[in-house]
Design a protein around this motif. Structure first.
Motif, PDB file in Angstrom:
ATOM      1  N   GLY A 149       0.797  -1.223   0.000  1.00  0.00           N
ATOM      2  CA  GLY A 149       0.000   0.000   0.000  1.00  0.00           C
ATOM      3  C   GLY A 149       0.830   1.273   0.000  1.00  0.00           C
ATOM      4  O   GLY A 149       0.642   2.151  -0.858  1.00  0.00           O
ATOM      5  N   PRO A 150       1.787   1.430   0.942  1.00  0.00           N
ATOM      6  CA  PRO A 150       2.616   2.647   0.929  1.00  0.00           C
ATOM      7  C   PRO A 150       3.441   2.795  -0.343  1.00  0.00           C
ATOM      8  O   PRO A 150       3.697   3.914  -0.794  1.00  0.00           O
ATOM      9  CB  PRO A 150       3.525   2.457   2.150  1.00  0.00           C
ATOM     10  CG  PRO A 150       2.793   1.511   3.042  1.00  0.00           C
ATOM     11  CD  PRO A 150       2.051   0.591   2.125  1.00  0.00           C
ATOM     12  N   THR A 151       3.877   1.681  -0.938  1.00  0.00           N
ATOM     13  CA  THR A 151       4.657   1.747  -2.181  1.00  0.00           C
ATOM     14  C   THR A 151       3.825   2.350  -3.298  1.00  0.00           C
ATOM     15  O   THR A 151       4.222   3.319  -3.952  1.00  0.00           O
ATOM     16  CB  THR A 151       5.116   0.338  -2.609  1.00  0.00           C
ATOM     17  OG1 THR A 151       5.727  -0.310  -1.505  1.00  0.00           O
ATOM     18  CG2 THR A 151       6.078   0.414  -3.771  1.00  0.00           C
ATOM     19  N   LEU A 152       2.647   1.763  -3.501  1.00  0.00           N
ATOM     20  CA  LEU A 152       1.762   2.246  -4.560  1.00  0.00           C
ATOM     21  C   LEU A 152       1.282   3.656  -4.263  1.00  0.00           C
ATOM     22  O   LEU A 152       1.264   4.523  -5.146  1.00  0.00           O
ATOM     23  CB  LEU A 152       0.576   1.278  -4.699  1.00  0.00           C
ATOM     24  CG  LEU A 152      -0.430   1.576  -5.808  1.00  0.00           C
ATOM     25  CD1 LEU A 152       0.241   1.601  -7.167  1.00  0.00           C
ATOM     26  CD2 LEU A 152      -1.561   0.544  -5.791  1.00  0.00           C
ATOM     27  N   GLY A 153       0.901   3.896  -3.004  1.00  0.00           N
ATOM     28  CA  GLY A 153       0.433   5.230  -2.626  1.00  0.00           C
ATOM     29  C   GLY A 153       1.510   6.281  -2.806  1.00  0.00           C
ATOM     30  O   GLY A 153       1.239   7.393  -3.286  1.00  0.00           O
ATOM     31  N   GLY A 154       2.749   5.946  -2.420  1.00  0.00           N
ATOM     32  CA  GLY A 154       3.843   6.903  -2.566  1.00  0.00           C
ATOM     33  C   GLY A 154       4.097   7.255  -4.022  1.00  0.00           C
ATOM     34  O   GLY A 154       4.294   8.427  -4.365  1.00  0.00           O
ATOM     35  N   TYR A 155       4.054   6.257  -4.894  1.00  0.00           N
ATOM     36  CA  TYR A 155       4.266   6.512  -6.322  1.00  0.00           C
ATOM     37  C   TYR A 155       3.163   7.410  -6.875  1.00  0.00           C
ATOM     38  O   TYR A 155       3.438   8.368  -7.620  1.00  0.00           O
ATOM     39  CB  TYR A 155       4.310   5.188  -7.079  1.00  0.00           C
ATOM     40  CG  TYR A 155       4.433   5.371  -8.577  1.00  0.00           C
ATOM     41  CD1 TYR A 155       5.669   5.617  -9.163  1.00  0.00           C
ATOM     42  CD2 TYR A 155       3.304   5.326  -9.404  1.00  0.00           C
ATOM     43  CE1 TYR A 155       5.791   5.813 -10.540  1.00  0.00           C
ATOM     44  CE2 TYR A 155       3.407   5.521 -10.768  1.00  0.00           C
ATOM     45  CZ  TYR A 155       4.656   5.760 -11.337  1.00  0.00           C
ATOM     46  OH  TYR A 155       4.762   5.968 -12.697  1.00  0.00           O
ATOM     47  N   ILE A 156       1.917   7.106  -6.521  1.00  0.00           N
ATOM     48  CA  ILE A 156       0.790   7.886  -7.044  1.00  0.00           C
ATOM     49  C   ILE A 156       0.848   9.326  -6.551  1.00  0.00           C
ATOM     50  O   ILE A 156       0.671  10.277  -7.325  1.00  0.00           O
ATOM     51  CB  ILE A 156      -0.543   7.221  -6.659  1.00  0.00           C
ATOM     52  CG1 ILE A 156      -0.704   5.895  -7.411  1.00  0.00           C
ATOM     53  CG2 ILE A 156      -1.727   8.141  -6.959  1.00  0.00           C
ATOM     54  CD1 ILE A 156      -1.890   5.069  -6.963  1.00  0.00           C
ATOM     55  N   VAL A 157       1.114   9.506  -5.244  1.00  0.00           N
ATOM     56  CA  VAL A 157       1.149  10.861  -4.676  1.00  0.00           C
ATOM     57  C   VAL A 157       2.295  11.672  -5.284  1.00  0.00           C
ATOM     58  O   VAL A 157       2.152  12.874  -5.530  1.00  0.00           O
ATOM     59  CB  VAL A 157       1.277  10.785  -3.140  1.00  0.00           C
ATOM     60  CG1 VAL A 157       1.583  12.156  -2.556  1.00  0.00           C
ATOM     61  CG2 VAL A 157      -0.004  10.242  -2.534  1.00  0.00           C
ATOM     62  N   ASP A 158       3.438  11.012  -5.528  1.00  0.00           N
ATOM     63  CA  ASP A 158       4.585  11.726  -6.100  1.00  0.00           C
ATOM     64  C   ASP A 158       4.363  12.120  -7.556  1.00  0.00           C
ATOM     65  O   ASP A 158       4.955  13.096  -8.041  1.00  0.00           O
ATOM     66  CB  ASP A 158       5.849  10.862  -6.009  1.00  0.00           C
ATOM     67  CG  ASP A 158       6.386  10.781  -4.585  1.00  0.00           C
ATOM     68  OD1 ASP A 158       5.907  11.548  -3.731  1.00  0.00           O
ATOM     69  OD2 ASP A 158       7.277   9.939  -4.340  1.00  0.00           O
ATOM     70  N   ASN A 159       3.524  11.375  -8.277  1.00  0.00           N
ATOM     71  CA  ASN A 159       3.391  11.591  -9.723  1.00  0.00           C
ATOM     72  C   ASN A 159       2.002  12.059 -10.168  1.00  0.00           C
ATOM     73  O   ASN A 159       1.865  12.584 -11.278  1.00  0.00           O
ATOM     74  CB  ASN A 159       3.734  10.299 -10.470  1.00  0.00           C
ATOM     75  CG  ASN A 159       5.188   9.904 -10.304  1.00  0.00           C
ATOM     76  OD1 ASN A 159       6.065  10.415 -10.993  1.00  0.00           O
ATOM     77  ND2 ASN A 159       5.458   8.999  -9.370  1.00  0.00           N
ATOM     78  N   TYR A 160       0.978  11.848  -9.329  1.00  0.00           N
ATOM     79  CA  TYR A 160      -0.391  12.220  -9.704  1.00  0.00           C
ATOM     80  C   TYR A 160      -1.076  12.876  -8.500  1.00  0.00           C
ATOM     81  O   TYR A 160      -0.429  13.168  -7.506  1.00  0.00           O
ATOM     82  CB  TYR A 160      -1.183  10.979 -10.157  1.00  0.00           C
ATOM     83  CG  TYR A 160      -0.524  10.217 -11.274  1.00  0.00           C
ATOM     84  CD1 TYR A 160      -0.668  10.605 -12.605  1.00  0.00           C
ATOM     85  CD2 TYR A 160       0.260   9.090 -10.995  1.00  0.00           C
ATOM     86  CE1 TYR A 160      -0.043   9.902 -13.626  1.00  0.00           C
ATOM     87  CE2 TYR A 160       0.889   8.383 -12.007  1.00  0.00           C
ATOM     88  CZ  TYR A 160       0.732   8.795 -13.330  1.00  0.00           C
ATOM     89  OH  TYR A 160       1.348   8.105 -14.338  1.00  0.00           O
ATOM     90  N   ASP A 161      -2.380  13.081  -8.587  1.00  0.00           N
ATOM     91  CA  ASP A 161      -3.146  13.645  -7.470  1.00  0.00           C
ATOM     92  C   ASP A 161      -3.743  12.510  -6.642  1.00  0.00           C
ATOM     93  O   ASP A 161      -3.914  11.380  -7.111  1.00  0.00           O
ATOM     94  CB  ASP A 161      -4.264  14.551  -7.997  1.00  0.00           C
ATOM     95  CG  ASP A 161      -3.709  15.831  -8.611  1.00  0.00           C
ATOM     96  OD1 ASP A 161      -2.640  16.271  -8.156  1.00  0.00           O
ATOM     97  OD2 ASP A 161      -4.332  16.364  -9.556  1.00  0.00           O
ATOM     98  N   TRP A 162      -4.131  12.842  -5.387  1.00  0.00           N
ATOM     99  CA  TRP A 162      -4.616  11.815  -4.461  1.00  0.00           C
ATOM    100  C   TRP A 162      -5.824  11.027  -4.954  1.00  0.00           C
ATOM    101  O   TRP A 162      -5.958   9.843  -4.587  1.00  0.00           O
ATOM    102  CB  TRP A 162      -4.902  12.417  -3.082  1.00  0.00           C
ATOM    103  CG  TRP A 162      -6.020  13.421  -3.022  1.00  0.00           C
ATOM    104  CD1 TRP A 162      -5.929  14.762  -3.068  1.00  0.00           C
ATOM    105  CD2 TRP A 162      -7.425  13.133  -2.883  1.00  0.00           C
ATOM    106  NE1 TRP A 162      -7.162  15.362  -2.982  1.00  0.00           N
ATOM    107  CE2 TRP A 162      -8.103  14.379  -2.860  1.00  0.00           C
ATOM    108  CE3 TRP A 162      -8.166  11.961  -2.776  1.00  0.00           C
ATOM    109  CZ2 TRP A 162      -9.483  14.461  -2.746  1.00  0.00           C
ATOM    110  CZ3 TRP A 162      -9.544  12.045  -2.666  1.00  0.00           C
ATOM    111  CH2 TRP A 162     -10.195  13.283  -2.643  1.00  0.00           C
ATOM    112  N   PRO A 163      -6.773  11.591  -5.750  1.00  0.00           N
ATOM    113  CA  PRO A 163      -7.906  10.745  -6.178  1.00  0.00           C
ATOM    114  C   PRO A 163      -7.490   9.466  -6.905  1.00  0.00           C
ATOM    115  O   PRO A 163      -8.227   8.471  -6.893  1.00  0.00           O
ATOM    116  CB  PRO A 163      -8.703  11.672  -7.109  1.00  0.00           C
ATOM    117  CG  PRO A 163      -8.402  13.049  -6.611  1.00  0.00           C
ATOM    118  CD  PRO A 163      -6.959  12.983  -6.211  1.00  0.00           C
TER     119      PRO A 163
END
Length: 523
Positions: A149-163
């Motif tokens: 979860g933190p891996t995927l979440g970290g990638y998304i937050v760093d490159n896209y928006d939270w939605p």
């Protein structure tokens, strides 16, 4: 039992659903700061995004056995997949915090059912001799999900928006819904069952479960940020939790057709021991995933994505080990041997981590300890699961799976709450303990302040401001040292807790995996 292509399509479907459910327990943690800014929420308010999902999860999981029988397992699983997928889309579309919290609660209702019912579907998919392999595949999702979860979440937050942490669920959910309709079937026992009339449903048990377990989860999720029992709301919900849990236990032990049959715990000593060990497993799994990212990001300055990538190899190690452990169980290796080995390996991980914590620690320092963690968790989960459910049949197996699933989730909530509180209070206590070592009469302290002052003077600051900043820099050095000591203590305490639980293994009766476990009703 299914065979060939259909069998593996079912496996892919349910394991993906388990991963989705458990990834969503931790994926939002790295996006909370971004949510606070976009939704104009405080830190305490945004914590409800996490709490709402956890509360819904822990309420639904023990009821999945009843709901699957009442509505049909396939129908219930399909409904849960669709509910989870639609709620994920709605979470991403939310325009204010409380709208997001409401959809997270709905997402948690669907998600809790996915995890518990997936186990039952896998059991029906494999013949008895291959049952440990089916449980191993389920275990892959349980262990890997919270960690990835933190891996995927970290990638998304760093490159896209939270939605997008919610939108990524949608295509997988659609695929899972289609495969559920095409390939998953109810066993004859459930297909031919007559649903209970509404008047015969244990409504009192449902109400007490919601009040007791839901209130307890609320206290664990919100207690730290509300200063625990200093807050009247926490006191109120603690009282409701106590009343609800005591009332729930009494009701389920006396009702003719309970919503959760707690009497199954008296039928199997291994289940009773396994339930407690499931709590310990959840405690260690979620607490270690909780504390490690905080340490690396706050103290060492790692990004969320860096931390996630560090956790990933160990999680994959757990996943790869699961089929091997399943085959070892099939070959007759006792759970009474595997579980203590897993506990000792987890203990080694915690003490290794404790020794690696330093202000100069880098990514390479944590790789092998985290791999050891993955191996240890792999050796714990599957033996506990097969040991707990061995010898139970029909509805008893379904009730047992729901109970152990709920307890594992509560163990994770207790782990996060206790570790979070320990961090906060121990940092304050350790600071007080170190302060006597810093004195203006100590030559080393004076030299450090003078060096800081000269550094700030060299950058062009006036003398008075340079001196103030020098004291601030010294405070920063002190707090970093305090934090390092505290995080080291947390890992040490986790390891000691696991060792302290080892004697419980002596209460376990030896069981064999081959053909003696009827989990056709397991949910």
């Amino acid at each position: 039992m299914e065979t060939g292509f259909t069998k593996w399509i079912i496996v892919v479907t349910v394991v993906l659903c388990v991963l989705l459910e458990l990834i969503d327990t931790s994926i939002v943690n790295v996006a909370l700061t971004q949510m606070m800014g976009n939704l104009s929420a405080t830190q305490q308010e945004v914590s409800w995004v996490v709490a709402a999902y956890g509360i819904a999860n822990v309420i639904v999981i023990p009821m999945t056995g009843f709901l699957g029988e009442q509505f049909g397992r396939k129908n219930y699983f399909f409904f849960s997949v669709v509910l989870f997928t639609l709620a994920s889309m709605a979470c991403g579309q939310s325009t204010n915090l409380w709208e997001l919290v409401a959809f997270r609660f709905i997402q948690g209702i669907g998600g809790g059912a996915l995890m518990a019912t997936s186990q039952a579907i896998l059991v029906d998919t494999f013949p008895p001799k291959q049952l440990p392999l089916g449980q191993a595949l389920f275990g892959m999702g349980v262990i890997i999900g919270p960690t990835i979860g933190p891996t995927l979440g970290g990638y998304i937050v760093d490159n896209y928006d939270w939605p997008w942490i919610f939108y990524v669920n949608v295509p997988v959910g659609i695929m899972a819904a289609i495969f559920t309709l095409l390939f998953i079937r109810d066993p004859d026992r459930i297909k031919n069952a007559i649903p209970r009339p509404l008047r015969e449903i244990d409504w009192a048990g449902i109400g007490l479960l919601i009040m007791g377990v839901g209130s307890l989860q609320f206290v664990l999720e919100q207690g730290e940020s509300s200063d625990w029992f200093e807050d009247n709301t926490i006191l109120l919900f603690s009282t409701l939790a106590a009343i609800g849990i005591v009332g729930f236990i009494w009701r389920e032990l006396t009702a003719a057709q309970p919503i959760v049959d707690l009497r199954v715990l008296a039928k199997s000593r291994n289940l009773a021991v396994g339930a407690f060990l499931s709590f310990v497993l959840g405690f260690g799994l979620f607490a270690s995933v909780f504390v490690f990212p905080i340490f690396t990001q706050r103290i060492l300055g790692f990004t969320a994505a860096q931390t996630g990538y560090l956790l990933l190899p160990g999680a994959l190690a757990s996943g790869f080990m699961m089929p091997l452990i399943g085959r070892a169980l099939q070959a007759g290796i006792s759970q009474k041997f595997m579980i203590p080995v897993g506990f000792v390996i987890f203990f080694i991980f915690t003490f290794w981590m404790s020794s690696r914590i330093s202000p100069t620690a880098g990514e390479s320092d944590f790789f092998w300890p985290l791999m050891v963690r993955g191996v240890g968790l792999g050796l714990i989960f599957l033996p506990i699961t097969t040991m707990s459910l061995a010898g139970l049949q029909g509805k008893d197996a379904g009730q047992a799976a729901g109970i152990t699933g709920m307890i594992r989730q509560l163990g994770g909530s207790f782990g996060v709450a206790i570790v979070g509180t320990y961090l906060e209070r121990s940092i304050a206590a350790n600071r007080v303990a170190l302060l006597p070592n810093i004195s203006l009469y100590d030559p080393e302290t004076v030299q450090r302040i003078q060096a800081f002052t000269q550094n700030f003077l060299a950058k062009g600051f006036p003398l008075e401001q340079a001196q103030r900043q020098a004291y601030g820099a010294l405070e920063g050095v002190l707090m970093k040292q305090v934090s390092l000591i505290t995080y080291s203590q947390v890992f040490t305490a986790l390891g000691i807790f696991f060792l302290a639980c080892l004697p419980l293994i002596l209460l376990v009766k030896r069981v064999r995996s081959g053909g003696k476990v009827d989990l056709n009703a397991a949910h």
